[in-house]
Design a protein around this motif. Structure first.
Motif, PDB file in Angstrom:
ATOM      1  N   VAL A   1      -3.273   5.791   0.161  1.00 48.71           N
ATOM      2  CA  VAL A   1      -4.695   5.454   0.256  1.00 48.71           C
ATOM      3  C   VAL A   1      -5.513   6.726   0.448  1.00 48.71           C
ATOM      4  CG1 VAL A   1      -4.656   4.969   2.765  1.00 48.71           C
ATOM      5  CG2 VAL A   1      -6.355   3.856   1.349  1.00 48.71           C
TER       6      VAL A   1
ATOM      7  N   LEU B   1       0.848  -1.189   0.000  1.00 49.04           N
ATOM      8  CA  LEU B   1       0.000   0.000   0.000  1.00 49.04           C
ATOM      9  C   LEU B   1       0.888   1.244   0.000  1.00 49.04           C
ATOM     10  CD1 LEU B   1      -2.943   1.005   0.293  1.00 49.04           C
ATOM     11  CD2 LEU B   1      -2.647   0.869   2.778  1.00 49.04           C
TER      12      LEU B   1
ATOM     13  N   ILE C   1     -12.608   3.510   2.399  1.00 49.05           N
ATOM     14  CA  ILE C   1     -11.484   3.555   1.461  1.00 49.05           C
ATOM     15  C   ILE C   1     -12.058   3.755   0.061  1.00 49.05           C
ATOM     16  CG2 ILE C   1      -9.619   2.182   0.439  1.00 49.05           C
ATOM     17  CD1 ILE C   1      -9.461   0.827   3.305  1.00 49.05           C
TER      18      ILE C   1
ATOM     19  N   ALA D   1      -6.744   3.709  -3.928  1.00 48.71           N
ATOM     20  CA  ALA D   1      -5.476   3.242  -3.346  1.00 48.71           C
ATOM     21  C   ALA D   1      -4.410   3.194  -4.426  1.00 48.71           C
ATOM     22  CB  ALA D   1      -5.656   1.851  -2.744  1.00 48.71           C
TER      23      ALA D   1
ATOM     24  N   ARG E   1      -1.762   5.988   6.845  1.00 49.28           N
ATOM     25  CA  ARG E   1      -2.135   4.964   5.853  1.00 49.28           C
ATOM     26  C   ARG E   1      -2.272   3.594   6.507  1.00 49.28           C
ATOM     27  NH1 ARG E   1       3.158   3.321   2.435  1.00 49.28           N
ATOM     28  NH2 ARG E   1       4.064   4.290   4.261  1.00 49.28           N
TER      29      ARG E   1
END
Ligand code: 2HG
Ligand code: ZN
Length: 461
Positions: A165, A162, A204, A207, A191
């Motif tokens: 995000v 990730l 969310i 991303a 994050r």
């Protein structure tokens, strides 16, 4: 129509607010199946602005929102049972950007995991987080549960990929965390709070996921193992000698279920345990090292038999022996637990649990499988035919209580990769201290002061 619904219909076009009983049923449940769905409505936003408007509306109307991805979860984290509005991300499924220098894909939250993997492949790259529900689960849900799966031993969890995000918090504020940076030493890394937050801190919406080089010529072997100590020896050996990408395990009972559902027997020998090893073969020397490792394991008595895939089709068949277990048990509606201990503790933990089942529940069929290379074991308990469902559920609750005690003794966790949701909520305090849970509660109040985001999941607010 209620005033609440009427005002919801002002936010989105009518075809994107669903209230048909079949839709409420479909979107109100996840793969746990045991929680009766009863949402008020399902909203299908198409943009960040629409998600923001939905959150502001929910605050105003004091309506709870349940963020919803592919609903493949196994802990009831995406279940809506109390008149909530399910916010499905399925219409937010665009791939927004690919950056070949950063090696990232930026996507909307509703992109299916397999679509992300395929998009990476088309660019000559690889998105390595992988698991059986890849064809249905969505990247937003993967982040919200910090999904793990079958390649963790090599590539880690979703949070490790990730890079950035974008979320809408419980006040309707849009937060863009980290923006794809590799280095960013500017205080708390928000994050990572969203990875594993199970929809309790924010929705969310986008991303940025990091990609890597594809594995070089992955090869698969399945082997029969006589006992747990041998399995650990074999694991240490394969890990030392080969570039492993997966080290999975299943028992004879698990294999029997897959074979009864069309799986192909890998070889004639029978054993209590089986392992599936996947590794890269960048060159001839590695292929030879794999054979030599197998021979050494056989000489030592750690391995009884084994097969190496001779084609991609056979590799898929071997993977099916492991990945097909969940499906082969589905019609029996097993009682599931998903636990982890440090890898070194697996044999002692398993021995304790097997002794406990033998002593307390000799009639239960207990099926073990999982990602043993990272210490994550799945336990599916099947109901004896003579036992009524209600009694079975009560007894399994007792089993989980005892399981928690054993886990505490071995320093493990009651949820390795399936999350807490509703199913493991009663047991959170066996793994997390009161101080930790209180801090989590306070964090929820900061991000979601009105308590509208997936309330009742993870812990009671
Ligand atoms: C797997 O590893 C999934 O196959 C599902 O995490 C596990 O069936 C299960 O409980
Ligand atoms: Zn798993």
């Amino acid at each position: 129509m209620s005033d609440v619904l009427a005002s919801l219909r002002h936010l989105l076009p009518s075809e994107r607010v669903l209230t048909e009983p079949s839709d409420l049923e479909h979107y109100g449940r996840d793969w746990t199946r045991q929680y009766p769905p009863a949402p008020l409505a399902v909203a299908l936003p198409e943009s960040v602005e629409e998600v923001q408007a939905l959150v502001r509306w929910a605050v105003e109307q004091n309506v709870a929102l349940v963020p919803s991805g592919g609903r493949t979860g196994l802990s009831g984290g995406a279940v809506a049972m109390h008149g909530e509005v399910v916010v499905s991300m399925q219409r937010m499924h665009r791939i927004l950007d690919f950056d070949p220098i950063d090696r990232t894909l930026t996507v909307e939250a509703g992109v299916i995991t397999e679509t992300l993997q395929q998009a990476a492949r088309e660019k000559g790259l690889y998105y390595p987080v992988d698991f059986g529900s890849r064809g249905s689960s969505q990247i937003g849900g993967n982040i919200a549960t910090n999904a793990g799966g079958i390649k963790v031993i090599r590539y880690g969890l979703t949070r490790d990929w990730l890079a950035g995000v974008k979320v809408v918090t419980g006040t309707g504020e849009v937060l863009e965390c980290n923006r794809g940076l590799v280095k960013n030493a500017t205080g708390y890394d928000l994050r990572h709070l969203f990875a594993g937050s199970e929809g309790t801190l924010g929705l969310i919406v986008e991303a940025t996921m990091r990609l890597t080089d594809p594995p070089r010529a992955p090869q698969v072997m399945v082997m029969a193992v006589p006992d747990m100590d041998s399995l650990m020896q074999a694991f240490a050996m394969f890990r030392a000698r080969l570039p492993l990408t997966a080290f999975e395990f299943f028992t004879d009972k698990a294999l029997a279920h897959v074979l009864a559902h069309g799986g192909k027997r890998p070889f004639d020998s029978e054993a209590p345990y089986y392992v599936l090893v996947e590794y890269e073969t960048p060159d001839e020397a590695t292929s030879e090292a794999a054979l030599a490792a197998f021979e050494h394991g056989a000489e030592q008595g750690w391995l009884i038999d084994g097969v190496m895939a001779q084609s991609e089709t056979q590799a898929a068949e071997l993977w099916h022996l492991r990945e097909g277990i969940t499906e082969s048990l589905a019609s029996r509606t097993p009682y599931k637990n998903d636990v982890s201990v440090r890898v070194s503790r697996v044999p002692a933990f398993l021995a304790d649990m097997q002794a406990l089942f033998a002593r307390e529940y000799p009639d239960f069929e207990v099926v073990w499988y999982g990602h043993i290379g990272d210490g994550n074991l799945h336990i599916s308990v099947l109901r004896p035919e003579a036992m009524a469902m209600q009694d079975f559920v009560t007894e399994c609750g007792r089993v989980t209580g005892m399981l928690c005690e054993v886990l505490q003794r071995h320093g493990g966790s009651i949820s390795a990769e399936h999350g807490v949701g509703l199913l493991k909520k009663p047991y959170l305090d066996t793994i997390r201290t009161p101080a930790e849970i209180e801090l989590m509660r306070q964090m929820k109040r900061v991000f979601d002061p009105h308590g509208i985001l997936n309330p009742g999941k993870l812990f009671d607010s």
